[in-house]
Design a protein around this motif. Structure first.
Motif, PDB file in Angstrom:
ATOM      1  N   ARG A  46     -15.405  79.451 108.294  1.00 26.32           N
ATOM      2  CA  ARG A  46     -14.170  78.992 107.627  1.00 26.32           C
ATOM      3  C   ARG A  46     -14.318  77.551 107.148  1.00 26.32           C
ATOM      4  O   ARG A  46     -13.845  77.199 106.070  1.00 26.32           O
ATOM      5  CB  ARG A  46     -12.973  79.137 108.562  1.00 26.32           C
ATOM      6  N   ALA A  49     -16.399  77.560 104.008  1.00 28.39           N
ATOM      7  CA  ALA A  49     -15.587  78.090 102.904  1.00 28.39           C
ATOM      8  C   ALA A  49     -14.574  77.059 102.426  1.00 28.39           C
ATOM      9  O   ALA A  49     -14.389  76.867 101.217  1.00 28.39           O
ATOM     10  CB  ALA A  49     -14.878  79.372 103.340  1.00 28.39           C
ATOM     11  N   ARG A  50     -13.933  76.378 103.355  1.00 32.01           N
ATOM     12  CA  ARG A  50     -12.942  75.357 102.996  1.00 32.01           C
ATOM     13  C   ARG A  50     -13.565  74.232 102.167  1.00 32.01           C
ATOM     14  O   ARG A  50     -12.944  73.689 101.267  1.00 32.01           O
ATOM     15  CB  ARG A  50     -12.324  74.786 104.273  1.00 32.01           C
ATOM     16  N   MET A  53     -15.241  76.289  98.501  1.00 33.35           N
ATOM     17  CA  MET A  53     -14.540  77.242  97.643  1.00 33.35           C
ATOM     18  C   MET A  53     -13.129  76.759  97.338  1.00 33.35           C
ATOM     19  O   MET A  53     -12.503  76.092  98.155  1.00 33.35           O
ATOM     20  CB  MET A  53     -14.481  78.615  98.332  1.00 33.35           C
ATOM     21  N   MET A  54     -12.655  77.134  96.158  1.00 36.37           N
ATOM     22  CA  MET A  54     -11.283  76.812  95.790  1.00 36.37           C
ATOM     23  C   MET A  54     -10.332  77.729  96.550  1.00 36.37           C
ATOM     24  O   MET A  54     -10.650  78.877  96.816  1.00 36.37           O
ATOM     25  CB  MET A  54     -11.088  77.013  94.287  1.00 36.37           C
ATOM     26  N   ASN A  55      -9.161  77.220  96.851  1.00 38.13           N
ATOM     27  CA  ASN A  55      -8.133  78.058  97.461  1.00 38.13           C
ATOM     28  C   ASN A  55      -7.079  78.379  96.400  1.00 38.13           C
ATOM     29  O   ASN A  55      -7.163  77.924  95.260  1.00 38.13           O
ATOM     30  CB  ASN A  55      -7.528  77.388  98.702  1.00 38.13           C
ATOM     31  N   PHE A  56      -6.091  79.168  96.775  1.00 34.86           N
ATOM     32  CA  PHE A  56      -5.070  79.583  95.807  1.00 34.86           C
ATOM     33  C   PHE A  56      -4.312  78.383  95.237  1.00 34.86           C
ATOM     34  O   PHE A  56      -3.953  78.365  94.069  1.00 34.86           O
ATOM     35  CB  PHE A  56      -4.097  80.569  96.438  1.00 34.86           C
ATOM     36  N   ARG A  57      -4.065  77.383  96.056  1.00 37.18           N
ATOM     37  CA  ARG A  57      -3.367  76.185  95.582  1.00 37.18           C
ATOM     38  C   ARG A  57      -4.187  75.469  94.502  1.00 37.18           C
ATOM     39  O   ARG A  57      -3.645  75.011  93.504  1.00 37.18           O
ATOM     40  CB  ARG A  57      -3.093  75.247  96.765  1.00 37.18           C
ATOM     41  N   ASP A  58      -5.507  75.404  94.697  1.00 36.31           N
ATOM     42  CA  ASP A  58      -6.387  74.784  93.702  1.00 36.31           C
ATOM     43  C   ASP A  58      -6.350  75.550  92.375  1.00 36.31           C
ATOM     44  O   ASP A  58      -6.293  74.960  91.295  1.00 36.31           O
ATOM     45  CB  ASP A  58      -7.839  74.746  94.203  1.00 36.31           C
TER      46      ASP A  58
END
Length: 169
Positions: A46, A49-50, A53-58
């Protein structure tokens, strides 16, 4: 044989993942972890990944800033390694998730790995609701022969100098 050197081993592993139909990735990665004695615990995974990778907010922030956001599939599998039903499910899922995040219709797809598509994969992309599909194929878009589901896009490799990218543009 993982003893062939880091770069050659990396290429061989990528070849397996990108070219073998119906590869059980979980089983493959478990066997690779066992063979190399390199295991990631869920917390470490995790964290990686953090940080990478982009998250939904990004993704939403890019969209809100005026950038076009397109699908790149849900699983990022090479579509030719999946069955037509798996391709359709994957592309529909990606499109649905992006539409929920962005609050707008998503009609554009950049194929994972970028191979041009035809037959069942092309049909699945259309059935999933996409109007345009971008490949990594090179070449000009000619109006008379353009296939809107196989539009060339400019690809850039991780190790390519910025000058090469600018030249391609």
């Amino acid at each position: 044989d993982l003893r062939m050197g880091t770069e050659n081993a990396r290429r061989a592993l990528l070849h397996i993942v990108k070219r073998h139909a119906h590869l059980d990735l979980d089983r493959f990665f478990d066997a690779l972890a066992d063979a190399t004695n390199v295991h990631l615990d869920p917390v470490e995974e995790r964290k990686i990944a953090r940080n990478t990778m982009m998250n939904f907010r990004d993704v939403r922030a890019l969209h809100d800033a005026g950038m076009a956001v397109a699908s790149h599939s849900h699983s990022h599998r090479v579509l030719a390694t999946l069955s037509p039903d798996e391709v359709l499910f994957d592309l529909r899922k990606s499109r649905m998730i992006l539409q929920d995040i962005l609050g707008t219709d998503v009609r554009v797809l950049g194929y994972p790995v970028g191979h041009p598509v035809d037959g069942a994969i092309r049909k699945a992309a259309v059935l999933a609701g996409f109007d345009l599909g971008f490949t990594n194929a090179t070449g000009l878009c000619k109006a008379k022969t353009l296939d809107v589901m196989n539009i060339p896009r400019v690809a850039i490799g991780q190790d390519e100098p910025t000058e090469i990218y600018k030249w391609r543009m």
